[in-house]
Write an enzyme that holds these catalytic residues in place. Structure first.
Site, mmCIF file in Angstrom:
data_model
loop_
_atom_site.group_PDB
_atom_site.id
_atom_site.type_symbol
_atom_site.label_atom_id
_atom_site.label_comp_id
_atom_site.label_asym_id
_atom_site.label_seq_id
_atom_site.Cartn_x
_atom_site.Cartn_y
_atom_site.Cartn_z
ATOM 1 N N GLU A 136 8.949 17.152 15.064
ATOM 2 C CA GLU A 136 9.374 17.057 13.764
ATOM 3 C C GLU A 136 8.379 18.043 12.810
ATOM 4 O O GLU A 136 7.017 17.874 13.065
ATOM 5 C CB GLU A 136 9.141 15.520 13.303
ATOM 6 N N LYS B 275 0.686 -1.052 0.056
ATOM 7 C CA LYS B 275 -0.071 0.110 -0.044
ATOM 8 C C LYS B 275 1.019 1.149 -0.060
ATOM 9 O O LYS B 275 1.329 1.601 1.032
ATOM 10 C CB LYS B 275 -0.874 -0.110 1.052
ATOM 11 N N CYS C 40 13.109 11.855 6.519
ATOM 12 C CA CYS C 40 13.116 11.545 8.246
ATOM 13 C C CYS C 40 14.498 11.802 8.852
ATOM 14 O O CYS C 40 14.753 11.981 9.906
ATOM 15 C CB CYS C 40 13.033 9.683 8.120
ATOM 16 N N GLU D 271 9.234 2.381 11.200
ATOM 17 C CA GLU D 271 10.356 3.449 11.104
ATOM 18 C C GLU D 271 9.583 4.693 11.058
ATOM 19 O O GLU D 271 8.634 5.024 10.098
ATOM 20 C CB GLU D 271 11.166 3.310 9.702
ATOM 21 N N GLY E 204 6.634 5.815 8.251
ATOM 22 C CA GLY E 204 5.811 6.768 8.169
ATOM 23 C C GLY E 204 5.935 7.904 9.588
ATOM 24 O O GLY E 204 6.750 7.728 10.151
ATOM 25 N N SER E 205 4.868 8.587 9.962
ATOM 26 C CA SER E 205 4.968 9.491 11.052
ATOM 27 C C SER E 205 4.929 8.577 12.338
ATOM 28 O O SER E 205 4.106 7.583 12.324
ATOM 29 C CB SER E 205 4.012 10.678 11.194
ATOM 30 N N GLY F 42 2.285 5.620 13.237
ATOM 31 C CA GLY F 42 2.992 4.245 13.926
ATOM 32 C C GLY F 42 2.700 3.901 15.275
ATOM 33 O O GLY F 42 2.482 2.627 15.445
HETATM 34 P P1 NAD Z 1 2.007 9.132 7.392
HETATM 35 O O1 NAD Z 1 2.327 8.552 8.677
HETATM 36 O O2 NAD Z 1 1.090 10.195 7.001
HETATM 37 O O3 NAD Z 1 1.725 8.127 6.173
HETATM 38 C C1 NAD Z 1 2.718 6.997 6.021
HETATM 39 C C2 NAD Z 1 1.712 5.797 5.468
HETATM 40 O O4 NAD Z 1 0.887 5.361 6.308
HETATM 41 C C3 NAD Z 1 0.883 6.125 4.012
HETATM 42 O O5 NAD Z 1 0.896 5.164 3.279
HETATM 43 C C4 NAD Z 1 -0.643 6.444 4.845
HETATM 44 O O6 NAD Z 1 -1.572 6.147 3.975
HETATM 45 C C5 NAD Z 1 -0.311 5.315 5.584
HETATM 46 N N1 NAD Z 1 -1.410 5.315 7.029
HETATM 47 C C6 NAD Z 1 -1.960 6.773 7.454
HETATM 48 N N2 NAD Z 1 -2.808 6.243 8.359
HETATM 49 C C7 NAD Z 1 -2.745 4.909 8.579
HETATM 50 C C8 NAD Z 1 -3.590 4.127 9.462
HETATM 51 N N3 NAD Z 1 -4.234 4.676 10.514
HETATM 52 N N4 NAD Z 1 -3.348 2.816 9.494
HETATM 53 C C9 NAD Z 1 -2.640 2.165 8.418
HETATM 54 N N5 NAD Z 1 -1.652 3.066 7.601
HETATM 55 C C10 NAD Z 1 -1.964 4.202 7.539
HETATM 56 O O7 NAD Z 1 3.385 9.710 7.060
HETATM 57 P P2 NAD Z 1 4.075 10.368 5.502
HETATM 58 O O8 NAD Z 1 3.487 12.069 5.718
HETATM 59 O O9 NAD Z 1 3.708 9.882 4.292
HETATM 60 O O10 NAD Z 1 5.505 10.499 5.834
HETATM 61 C C11 NAD Z 1 6.141 11.636 6.413
HETATM 62 C C12 NAD Z 1 6.702 10.722 7.842
HETATM 63 O O11 NAD Z 1 7.457 9.592 7.556
HETATM 64 C C13 NAD Z 1 7.646 11.434 8.751
HETATM 65 O O12 NAD Z 1 7.080 11.378 9.979
HETATM 66 C C14 NAD Z 1 9.028 10.994 8.684
HETATM 67 O O13 NAD Z 1 9.839 11.157 9.431
HETATM 68 C C15 NAD Z 1 8.498 9.461 8.328
HETATM 69 N N6 NAD Z 1 9.574 8.404 7.575
HETATM 70 C C16 NAD Z 1 10.441 7.844 8.323
HETATM 71 C C17 NAD Z 1 11.508 7.174 7.815
HETATM 72 C C18 NAD Z 1 12.334 6.171 8.631
HETATM 73 O O14 NAD Z 1 12.972 5.312 7.934
HETATM 74 N N7 NAD Z 1 12.465 6.426 10.095
HETATM 75 C C19 NAD Z 1 11.724 7.400 6.247
HETATM 76 C C20 NAD Z 1 10.904 8.027 5.684
HETATM 77 C C21 NAD Z 1 9.798 8.898 6.328
#
Ligand code: NAD
Length: 496
Positions: A385, A175, A284, A250, A228-229, A233
């Site tokens: 962040e 996804k 990130c 992550e 993601g965020s 997470g």
């Molecule tokens: P996000 O958390 O908004 O979304 C990430 C993914 O999660 C998307 O595919 C989204 O559709 C999905 N998602 C959202 N809510 C969900 C839920 N309730 N259940 C399941 N899936 C869900 O993050 P974003 O805005 O796409 O990315 C930015 C964030 O990602 C920043 O916080 C950044 O630090 C982090 N990030 C971390 C790393 C790492 O390796 N630590 C790498 C890249 C980005």
């Protein structure tokens, strides 16, 4: 008329059961509609899980070196299409072409590493404590892997998850972020072209709260890997904890670059410009805090403000652009909120602090590189962040204070120290609470063959990349063969 895309489920391209779609627009020019992508729901996820279970039965029986051969061909295809993939990625994600080429290259490196891992996937043989008994461990696949990825590395992060998952013998449901679905679509096309059996990969587009949540909560998905965020997470972690799923998280970062008074300041300046404003601060590992030794604070800040003020903002597809747009309006509004917060907290706005509007910026989500000075460690702009081109500068009196400031945030992904003092370099590696520490290099720049991840609220102890990720996508099984012909009871029989 923009194209309408489909999911890939059960070996076919299919429309979502919901009948609804999400628009994907170019963040540098929102008049440019890239396509309409499925806004999938529970039913689509359930179909994908059913198909993936069948794919898993077949794929796990395929020898690992043969699985690796498929990934070798994926890598070759990515090499052949690198420029086109980068161009398409910049169009949907916004970062400059040099960076999207790097994003594809990361996928290529990950493919070739995974291909060769198909010939390793080492277990252990160890001596048994008993006579004529053989003891060994080997690695088995886990099942259906649900992979949920963010927008900022549309190709690299999916490959970090997908390629090791596949070489270990799992079936995958992918996804991608709803903000960058076109790159996800291309990646699946390349896997199919490389000869991956179609049931082994399912692509389900959609939003997090619907398609993402349905994937996390489906009992047929044994493993979730999420990037993601931290807020998202946490929700995923709760659900996976209740369901006893294997989970890799992550998440966010608040990374610092420390510059000591003996540092090569030219090098440190190049490092912070790249670390803070590359990918428009949407990494990130982006440098969002700059910790300056008081002896060099004023002159370094002046040079930084001058140089950052000259960075060329624009469409990432233009060769001279150095900083692209933010991913969408909500991201820009979040940056604006934090700029207001910083001003309210008493930090000094040294540069930027506003949208770029009008002319070539009129139709994109542009925001000017922004620097705050006079930031103190407890301010929200020093601990939370922001995920945009905003840098908070803090002044310290000593290396020890710099370490305390670096470690005083809930995140722990990356850190950087600029110094010529070898003692401090080694102390930094030991004392900075991060998954990654760079010496005399910016906080960004991970290499695909080394483990990647962070401590504290950045992760849950797993790593992507390198050798460690293969542990996550496989289960250790231990086998004993007793060829003594008598009953030997471990821990009970004595040696004779
Ligand atoms: P996000 O958390 O908004 O979304 C990430 C993914 O999660 C998307 O595919 C989204 O559709 C999905 N998602 C959202 N809510 C969900 C839920 N309730 N259940 C399941 N899936 C869900 O993050 P974003 O805005 O796409 O990315 C930015 C964030 O990602 C920043 O916080 C950044 O630090 C982090 N990030 C971390 C790393 C790492 O390796 N630590 C790498 C890249 C980005």
């Amino acid at each position: 008329m923009a194209k309408t895309f489909k999911n890939f489920i059960g070996g076919k391209w299919v429309a979502p059961s919901t009948g609804s779609y999400v628009q994907n627009r170019n963040p540098a020019d929102t008049n440019d509609l890239i396509g309409r992508f499925p806004d999938s729901g529970k039913k689509d996820v359930a179909e994908a899980v059913k198909a993936a279970a069948a794919g898993f039965a077949r794929w796990r029986a395929t020898p690992a070196p043969a699985r690796g051969d498929v990934l070798k061909r994926v890598g070759d295809l990515m090499v052949a299409h690198k420029e086109a993939l980068a161009q398409e990625m910049t169009r949907e994600m916004g970062k400059v072409l040099a960076e999207t080429r790097g994003d594809v290259q990361e996928g290529i490196d990950t493919a070739y590493y995974a291909a060769s891992e198909g010939r390793r996937l080492f277990g252990h043989t160890v001596p048994s404590e008993l006579h004529r008994k053989f003891a060994m461990s080997y690695r088995r696949p886990i099942g259906v892997a649900g992979l949920i990825t963010p927008f900022n590395f549309p190709m690299a992060i999916p490959t970090w998850k997908m390629f090791p998952a596949l070489v270990c013998g799992n079936a995958v449901i992918f996804k991608p972020s709803e903000d960058v679905p076109a790159t996800g679509h291309r990646l699946v096309e390349l896997l199919l072209e490389a000869g991956l059996p179609p049931e082994v990969i399912q692509l389900v587009h959609g939003r997090g709260e619907t398609a993402g949540q349905a994937l996390v909560s489906h009992a047929g998905v044994s493993l979730i890997s999420f990037t993601g965020s931290t807020a998202t997470g946490s929700k995923i972690g709760e659900m996976c904890g209740r369901m006893h799923k294997r989970l890799s998280l992550e998440m966010g970062g608040k990374n610092a670059q420390i510059v000591m008074d003996d540092a090569d300041l030219d090098l440190a300046l190049d490092g912070v410009l790249w670390g803070a404003f590359g990918t428009t601060g949407q990494r990130c590992t982006a440098t969002s805090r700059l910790i300056l030794h008081q002896k060099i604070h004023d002159r370094f800040l002046q040079r930084l403000a001058d140089a950052a003020g000259k960075l060329r903002l624009g469409d990432g597809r233009q060769p001279r652009t150095e900083v692209g747009p933010l991913i969408h309006e909500a991201a820009r509004e979040k940056v604006e909120r934090y700029v207001e917060i910083g001003q309210g907290e008493g930090a000094e706005l040294v540069l930027g602090g506003k949208r770029a509007t009008g002319g070539k910026y009129a139709d994109g989500w542009f925001y000017r590189p922004t620097i705050f000075a006079g930031v103190t460690p407890k301010m929200r702009i020093a601990t939370e962040e922001i995920f945009g081109p905003v840098l908070s500068v803090l002044r310290v009196r000593s290396f020890d204070e710099a370490v305390r400031v670096n470690n005083g945030v809930p995140y722990g992904l990356s850190s950087a120290l600029y110094t010529r003092d070898v003692h401090l370099a080694f102390r930094a590696m030991e004392e900075l609470d991060n998954g990654i520490t760079y010496v005399n290099a910016p906080t960004i720049g991970a290499e695909a063959h080394l483990p990647f991840g962070g401590v504290k609220q950045t992760g849950n102890g797993h790593r992507e990349g390198g050798w460690e990720v293969y542990e996550f996508y496989s289960e250790t099984k231990v086998c004993y063969v007793d060829y003594s012909g008598v009953l030997q009871r471990a821990q009970i029989d004595n040696y004779d």
